[in-house]
Write a protein that holds these residues in place. Structure first.
Motif, PDB file in Angstrom:
ATOM      1  N   ILE A   1     -11.354   7.132  11.651  1.00 43.15           N
ATOM      2  CA  ILE A   1     -11.856   7.724  12.890  1.00 43.15           C
ATOM      3  C   ILE A   1     -10.933   7.363  14.056  1.00 43.15           C
ATOM      4  O   ILE A   1     -10.589   8.210  14.887  1.00 43.15           O
ATOM      5  N   LEU A   2     -10.518   6.107  14.101  1.00 39.84           N
ATOM      6  CA  LEU A   2      -9.601   5.671  15.160  1.00 39.84           C
ATOM      7  C   LEU A   2      -8.245   6.360  15.027  1.00 39.84           C
ATOM      8  O   LEU A   2      -7.614   6.716  16.027  1.00 39.84           O
TER       9      LEU A   2
ATOM     10  N   GLN B   1      -6.320   8.808  17.730  1.00 42.22           N
ATOM     11  CA  GLN B   1      -4.953   8.553  18.191  1.00 42.22           C
ATOM     12  C   GLN B   1      -4.060   9.765  17.960  1.00 42.22           C
ATOM     13  O   GLN B   1      -3.239  10.121  18.807  1.00 42.22           O
ATOM     14  N   ARG B   2      -4.204  10.402  16.815  1.00 41.12           N
ATOM     15  CA  ARG B   2      -3.367  11.568  16.502  1.00 41.12           C
ATOM     16  C   ARG B   2      -3.679  12.750  17.415  1.00 41.12           C
ATOM     17  O   ARG B   2      -2.779  13.525  17.765  1.00 41.12           O
ATOM     18  N   SER B   3      -4.925  12.905  17.784  1.00 44.95           N
ATOM     19  CA  SER B   3      -5.294  14.045  18.639  1.00 44.95           C
ATOM     20  C   SER B   3      -4.985  13.806  20.104  1.00 44.95           C
ATOM     21  O   SER B   3      -5.075  14.734  20.911  1.00 44.95           O
TER      22      SER B   3
ATOM     23  N   LEU C   1      -5.242  -0.949   8.327  1.00 45.93           N
ATOM     24  CA  LEU C   1      -4.411  -0.159   7.433  1.00 45.93           C
ATOM     25  C   LEU C   1      -4.744   1.333   7.528  1.00 45.93           C
ATOM     26  O   LEU C   1      -3.850   2.182   7.504  1.00 45.93           O
ATOM     27  N   SER C   2      -6.029   1.649   7.634  1.00 45.30           N
ATOM     28  CA  SER C   2      -6.410   3.059   7.772  1.00 45.30           C
ATOM     29  C   SER C   2      -5.918   3.626   9.093  1.00 45.30           C
ATOM     30  O   SER C   2      -5.501   4.790   9.175  1.00 45.30           O
ATOM     31  N   PHE C   3      -5.959   2.816  10.153  1.00 44.36           N
ATOM     32  CA  PHE C   3      -5.463   3.268  11.452  1.00 44.36           C
ATOM     33  C   PHE C   3      -3.963   3.542  11.406  1.00 44.36           C
ATOM     34  O   PHE C   3      -3.452   4.416  12.117  1.00 44.36           O
ATOM     35  N   LEU C   4      -3.260   2.826  10.529  1.00 49.97           N
ATOM     36  CA  LEU C   4      -1.818   3.034  10.377  1.00 49.97           C
ATOM     37  C   LEU C   4      -1.504   4.134   9.366  1.00 49.97           C
ATOM     38  O   LEU C   4      -0.330   4.357   9.036  1.00 49.97           O
ATOM     39  N   GLY C   5      -2.515   4.815   8.870  1.00 58.88           N
ATOM     40  CA  GLY C   5      -2.298   5.915   7.941  1.00 58.88           C
ATOM     41  C   GLY C   5      -2.216   5.517   6.492  1.00 58.88           C
ATOM     42  O   GLY C   5      -1.801   6.320   5.645  1.00 58.88           O
TER      43      GLY C   5
ATOM     44  N   THR D   1       0.827  -1.212   0.000  1.00 61.32           N
ATOM     45  CA  THR D   1       0.000   0.000   0.000  1.00 61.32           C
ATOM     46  C   THR D   1       0.859   1.258   0.000  1.00 61.32           C
ATOM     47  O   THR D   1       0.539   2.248  -0.663  1.00 61.32           O
ATOM     48  N   ALA D   2       1.965   1.220   0.737  1.00 62.89           N
ATOM     49  CA  ALA D   2       2.876   2.374   0.753  1.00 62.89           C
ATOM     50  C   ALA D   2       3.506   2.597  -0.614  1.00 62.89           C
ATOM     51  O   ALA D   2       3.767   3.740  -1.007  1.00 62.89           O
ATOM     52  N   LEU D   3       3.740   1.525  -1.356  1.00 66.13           N
ATOM     53  CA  LEU D   3       4.363   1.652  -2.675  1.00 66.13           C
ATOM     54  C   LEU D   3       3.385   2.159  -3.730  1.00 66.13           C
ATOM     55  O   LEU D   3       3.749   2.978  -4.572  1.00 66.13           O
TER      56      LEU D   3
END
Length: 282
Positions: free
Chosen positions: A233-234, A238-240, A217-221, A134-136
């Motif tokens: 949303i999660l 976490q970021r805030s 994967l979305s939670f990991l950005g 996904t990063a690639l």
């Protein structure tokens, strides 16, 4: 009333006659309706709001986040992306897994290669591999669908292959060969219908795992930053840095993931049990 119709109705009663059966189907229908019609009824969360980090209330059912955005609206809009990724990725995995499983079950020359490929795929650490790919290719809903689907077919292939080999050894398959049926026709008209119940179960279970993969994967950005999903949303919580204080920001999307995965899994298990003669009395 014909016998096949009676058998079908009996199987349906065994599958969905218990509370766990019809509740799981009802939840799946509720999630599906929310994904289709929810964004039409609830405004998309955007911008800054006046009510920051408000706990659940009559005005904001699921509370608000650190930007004042309504968490209920985020969950509703996230339902569409999370379910779309789960269903689309599972369909990709089902098509690949079913095709390879049936080929391995019927075409003996291909079976060693397919079995080795399945074993290799099952031995890979899927989450790190999904993160790398996904990063690639870039973070988007389409890339998540393709990556999750292309890396989730191995279990389906193994299941279809093992059951397809039982069907391929039946006498009526030899009769079809004698009558001149080719491999593609036998696979399409004999093997595929015989394993179709397993495909239904695999769709539900694979979709459930795909939803979890998308959320992770979305939670990991790695998700689409331009669209809402339960994992995003999660990630925002976490970021805030409000996970410990604004519990509602993580509770409700987590409950949505749990209920969807649990209902899909129970529905698949109940449907599979309804076709097993050993569980007719359960």
């Amino acid at each position: 009333m014909t016998a096949p119709l009676v058998v079908t109705r009996a199987r349906r009663r065994r599958a969905f006659g218990s509370p766990s059966g019809y509740l799981s189907v009802a939840l799946l229908l509720l999630f599906a309706l929310t994904a289709v019609f929810g964004p039409m009824l609830v405004d998309k969360p955007r911008g800054l709001g006046a009510d920051i980090l408000q706990s659940p209330s009559a005005q904001h059912w699921f509370g608000t986040d650190d930007l004042g955005q309504d968490v209920f609206a985020q969950v509703i809009w996230g339902t569409r992306i999370s379910m779309a990724v789960g269903v689309a990725a599972s369909l990709i995995a089902i098509v690949i897994g079913t095709a390879l499983g049936l080929l391995g079950a019927y075409v003996k020359r291909l079976d060693p290669f397919i079995s080795t490929l399945v074993d290799v795929m099952l031995s890979l650490p899927l989450l790190p591999l999904m993160i790398l790919v996904t990063a690639l290719v870039g973070a988007s809903a389409t890339s998540l669908i393709v990556v999750i689907g292309l890396l989730s077919w191995a279990e389906v292939a193994r299941l279809i292959r093992s059951n397809g080999m039982v069907v391929a050894s039946m006498p009526y398959i030899d009769g079809a060969k004698v009558l001149g049926a080719g491999p593609l026709r036998i696979i399409g008209t004999e093997l595929l219908p015989a394993v179709s119940p397993l495909i239904v179960v695999s769709v539900l279970l694979t979709a459930a795992r795909a939803v979890i993969s998308e959320a992770g994967l979305s939670f990991l950005g790695m998700g689409d930053p331009s669209s809402w999903s339960w994992g995003r949303i999660l990630l925002n919580a976490q970021r805030s840095g409000v996970i410990a204080t604004a519990w509602w920001q993580t509770l409700f999307p987590s409950l949505a993931i749990l209920l969807l995965v649990l209902s899909a899994t129970i529905a698949g298990i109940r449907y599979n049990d309804s076709r097993d003669p050993r569980t007719r009395g359960v």
